[in-house]
Design an enzyme around this catalytic site. Structure first.
Site, mmCIF file in Angstrom:
data_model
loop_
_atom_site.group_PDB
_atom_site.id
_atom_site.type_symbol
_atom_site.label_atom_id
_atom_site.label_comp_id
_atom_site.label_asym_id
_atom_site.label_seq_id
_atom_site.Cartn_x
_atom_site.Cartn_y
_atom_site.Cartn_z
ATOM 1 N N SER A 135 89.411 38.094 48.081
ATOM 2 C CA SER A 135 89.699 38.483 49.451
ATOM 3 C C SER A 135 88.567 39.389 49.883
ATOM 4 C CB SER A 135 91.031 39.226 49.522
ATOM 5 O OG SER A 135 91.138 39.857 50.767
ATOM 6 N N ARG A 136 87.821 38.948 50.878
ATOM 7 C CA ARG A 136 86.644 39.720 51.261
ATOM 8 C C ARG A 136 87.006 41.014 51.977
ATOM 9 N NH1 ARG A 136 84.442 34.257 52.635
ATOM 10 N NH2 ARG A 136 84.294 33.609 50.476
ATOM 11 N N VAL A 137 88.288 41.165 52.306
ATOM 12 C CA VAL A 137 88.690 42.409 52.935
ATOM 13 C C VAL A 137 89.055 43.420 51.867
ATOM 14 C CG1 VAL A 137 90.431 43.457 54.399
ATOM 15 C CG2 VAL A 137 89.390 41.300 55.052
#
Ligand code: ATP
Ligand code: MG
Length: 736
Positions: A600-602
């Site tokens: 998850s790039r967040v």
């Protein structure tokens, strides 16, 4: 001698000139000659057309007594109202609403028949005729040339004008129309050709068509508009019916035609849900068109001499040569709170036998995604209630997280569990089922209802049997419905299940529209298609209300191949992916999240402080465990240290297992992960993990509720909190 040569040369030159020149002259003037001929032919044809009836009708205004007819109509109406009122006394269940709906339709057709028969009486006809002058003056005030007409005039000098009426027209009206249109065209250097026709199906009034544009002041059009509005008016109460009847009777009695303006085209050919048309001069991309049989379509291709559109419904009734009408708006769907709890099709029409959708607003299905300045960073978590996801690949509000995996690996299950987990969290959910089986959608609805999740959820169901066009627009419709809530400052979760099928539907459409195909036969703009869809998910800035759309697109892979065309496209568009592993799934590790390939790039920005702290080392520990476990398959002596790592890894993996429809609160997840990673579960056999987990939750819910709440709301997961948690866990372990 020389003179002779000069003459011979001159003769040769002349011969060559004649031979070459003739061809050129023919080429230059031949076309013109043919054009003149065809114009003459056309003129002849026009002459053969029925000429207008110039004499003023001499019929005396006979006072026809049509009271019998009106009485009959009124008694039918009264009967209907009585039957509808009977519904009203009973409780207004959904079924009754459907019955009212049917009764209303029937009522309209009765009334329509009556109106038409009324106009066959001279008394009524004369009344409408008396309005002709007014109508035509009104029309002539409005006429103008559209850009489409101008483009047409560039290639043809004549623009056709047709004046149609239900009965013969007076001479001066025809002359006026001729004068006005000729003047208008002469101003731009064109000519007109006026045709005057009679068509009894218009019932009464006049219709003027210039090029593709129609100015319609007929009774038939008025009836059409009334019916259309009626079908769109919510019918929730019986008095709506009464009100409609009253309005209709009033309008029929004192008929004042209004001028409706629209553009017409002609169907050239229809096949496989695609229709090619001509005319419709000013049509826009994405605009809706309506066919004579009532079906609708959307324009997806505009070429110089033809327009391609996809048909939403059945295309068998559309005949080539039949008329097609511009609806004058981009395809849009109903939006609003009334959609919650409902199952609708791709156009937003309810399909759940719960009757009419009382919507007040619509939104275009294609809408510009918010720009960078309109967005805020993704920083608050959207809890899925699934341990393996909330701990390892946390999703934030406004994020786009892809769920990817082979068939039957629990992709839909994750999405549905996430929807169920939004209960009481003030998040609206939209589930878009593209190309799924009807039974599956019914099952999903049932499950959502059972968990009280349908109250805040809309399902858009487009089964595999629906046309490719509907499958293509379904996610865009869903997005439009989600945007309504987002721009109203709410949080929305939207699931696209699945985009692989969506891509296939779009490929089908593109091939049928003869667009060049690219990799894997998908059209070149498939990346653009998915990116413009997913870009609409956003977390809006506070100035815009701070609402959000979190998108969970689903992609199905073949044999775990995430490097195929569509998967790589969508992976690169989204902010991370949850990769579901078929092997893990078959081993019984469910949900089968592959920790190594999921990301998850967040990341931590979308986790509560406690969860962030607790899960920080989880990923490495799990990776370490898997590596060791694989190595151990070769069977060799293991030292104590390795044994310990293996055992705790096994327990952690076990702790991440989760059944369907059982979301877990975020703080409980954190407590469990903390307990297992700190060794409080050591010594428990993997099979006993489920029991341990259940008891732990019960203990914290019942006896340590205060601490659980503290963990949930803590700004920092500091040493003090850790100490408190450790104490509670020791107490728990001593007891059990
Ligand atoms: P498809 O490719 O057909 O869309 P899918 O990947 O969406 O499949 P699901 O339909 O969600 O997969 O799940 C497949 C099967 O696995 C279902 O029978 C479901 O009940 C089961 N399943 C999914 N998740 C779990 C879970 N966490 N625990 C137990 N069973 C599960
Ligand atoms: Mg599925």
């Amino acid at each position: 001698m020389e003179f002779k040569y000069v003459i011979i040369n001159f003769l040769i030159l002349v011969t060559v000139l004649i031979i070459v020149g003739r061809k050129t002259v023919k080429r230059i003037f031949g076309g013109r000659y043919e054009r003149i001929n065809s114009d003459l032919d056309r003129a002849e044809e026009i002459e053969k057309m029925p000429m207008p009836f110039y004499e003023e009708p001499t019929v005396e205004a006979v006072d026809t007594d049509c009271s019998e007819e009106t009485d009959k109509a009124q008694s039918v109406v009264a009967e209907k109202i009585a039957s509808i009122e009977a519904f009203g006394e009973r409780e207004k269940s959904e079924v009754h609403r459907g019955m009212i709906e049917d009764a209303r339709k029937e009522l309209f057709s009765v009334m329509k028949e009556n109106v038409i028969s009324l106009f066959s009486y001279e008394k009524y006809q004369n009344a409408v005729r008396a309005l002709d002058r007014q109508v035509i003056d009104e029309i002539l005030k409005r006429i103008s040339l559209t850009p489409g007409d101008m483009a047409y005039l560039k290639h043809h000098d004549v623009l056709y004008v047709t004046l149609t009426s239900a009965y013969p027209l007076s001479e001066d009206i025809v002359a006026d129309v001729d004068r006005a249109t000729t003047q208008m065209l002469e101003a731009v250097g064109g000519k007109t050709s006026l045709w005057v026709l009679e068509d009894s199906s218009l019932v009464g009034g006049l219709r003027l068509r210039i090029g593709d544009t129609v100015y319609d002041g007929t009774v038939a059009e008025e009836l059409y508009q009334f019916e259309k509005n009626m079908n769109h008016e919510p019918i929730m109460h019986d008095d709506t019916v009464g009100h409609l009847i009253q309005e209709f009777t009033e309008r029929a009695e004192s008929f004042r035609p209004r001028i409706h303006q629209y553009q017409l085209g002609r169907v050239m050919s229809v096949s496989d849900g695609i229709c090619w048309m001509d005319g419709l001069a000013d049509i826009m991309y994405g605009e809706v068109v309506e066919f004579e049989c009532g079906e609708r379509g959307m324009v997806l291709d505009i070429q110089q001499n033809r327009i391609g559109c996809v048909i939403f419904g059945e295309f068998e009734h559309i005949e080539s040569g039949s008329r097609v009408r511009r609806v004058g708006r981009i395809a849009s769907v109903p939006v609003g709170e009334c959609l919650l709890g409902r199952v609708v099709d791709a156009m937003g029409n309810p399909i759940d036998a719960m009757g009419y959708l009382p919507y007040k607003q619509t939104r275009p299905i294609e809408y510009k995604a918010p720009g960078i300045l309109e967005r805020a960073p993704v920083n608050s978590p959207l809890h899925t209630g699934i341990k393996a996801i909330d701990a390892l690949v946390p999703i934030g509000k406004g994020q786009r997280e892809l769920i990817i995996g082979d068939r039957q690996t629990g992709k839909t299950a994750i999405a549905i569990d996430t929807i169920i987990n939004q209960k009481g969290k003030d998040t609206v959910c939209i589930y878009v089922a593209i190309g799924q089986k009807d039974t599956l959608v019914a099952e999903i609805k049932e499950k959502l209802e059972a968990h009280g999740a349908m109250e805040y959820t809309t399902i858009i169901a487009v089964p595999a049997s629906a046309s490719a066009a509907l499958q293509y627009i379904a996610p865009f419709s869903g997005s439009a419905m989600a945007e309504y809530f987002m721009y109203a400052g709410k949080d929305v979760l939207i699931v696209y299940d699945d985009l692989s099928k969506h891509a296939v539907a779009y490929r089908e459409l593109s091939l049928l529209l003869h667009r060049p195909s690219g990799r894997e036969a998908y059209p070149g703009d498939i990346f653009y298609l998915h990116s413009r869809l997913l870009e609409r998910a956003a977390h809006l800035s506070d100035e815009l209300g701070g609402g959000s759309i979190t998108a969970l697109p689903i992609i199905e892979t073949l044999a775990g191949d995430i490097s195929a065309y569509i998967p790589t496209n969508v992976i690169s568009i989204t902010d991370g992916q949850i990769f579901l592993d078929a092997e893990l799934f078959n081993e019984g590790q469910r949900p089968a999240v592959n920790v190594g390939l999921s990301v998850s790039r967040v990341g931590g920005a979308a986790q509560t402080p406690s969860m962030k702290k607790v899960s920080s080392s989880l990923r490495t520990r799990l990776a370490q465990y898997r590596e060791l476990a694989e190595f151990m398959q070769f069977g060799s002596d293991i030292d104590e240290e390795t044994k310990k790592t293996l055992a705790s890894g096994r327990l952690l993996t076990e702790a991440l297992r989760q059944a369907r429809y059982a979301p877990i609160e975020d703080n409980m997840q954190a407590i469990l992960i903390f307990a297992v990673s700190e060794g409080y579960a050591d010594g428990i056999a993997p099979e006993g993990m489920e029991k341990f987990e259940k008891e732990l939750y019960r203990y914290f819910a019942e006896e340590k509720a205060e601490l659980a709440l503290k963990i949930k709301n803590a700004d920092r997961f500091d040493d003090e909190l850790k100490k408190e948690l450790r104490e509670a866990l020791s107490e728990f372990c001593v007891r059990s």
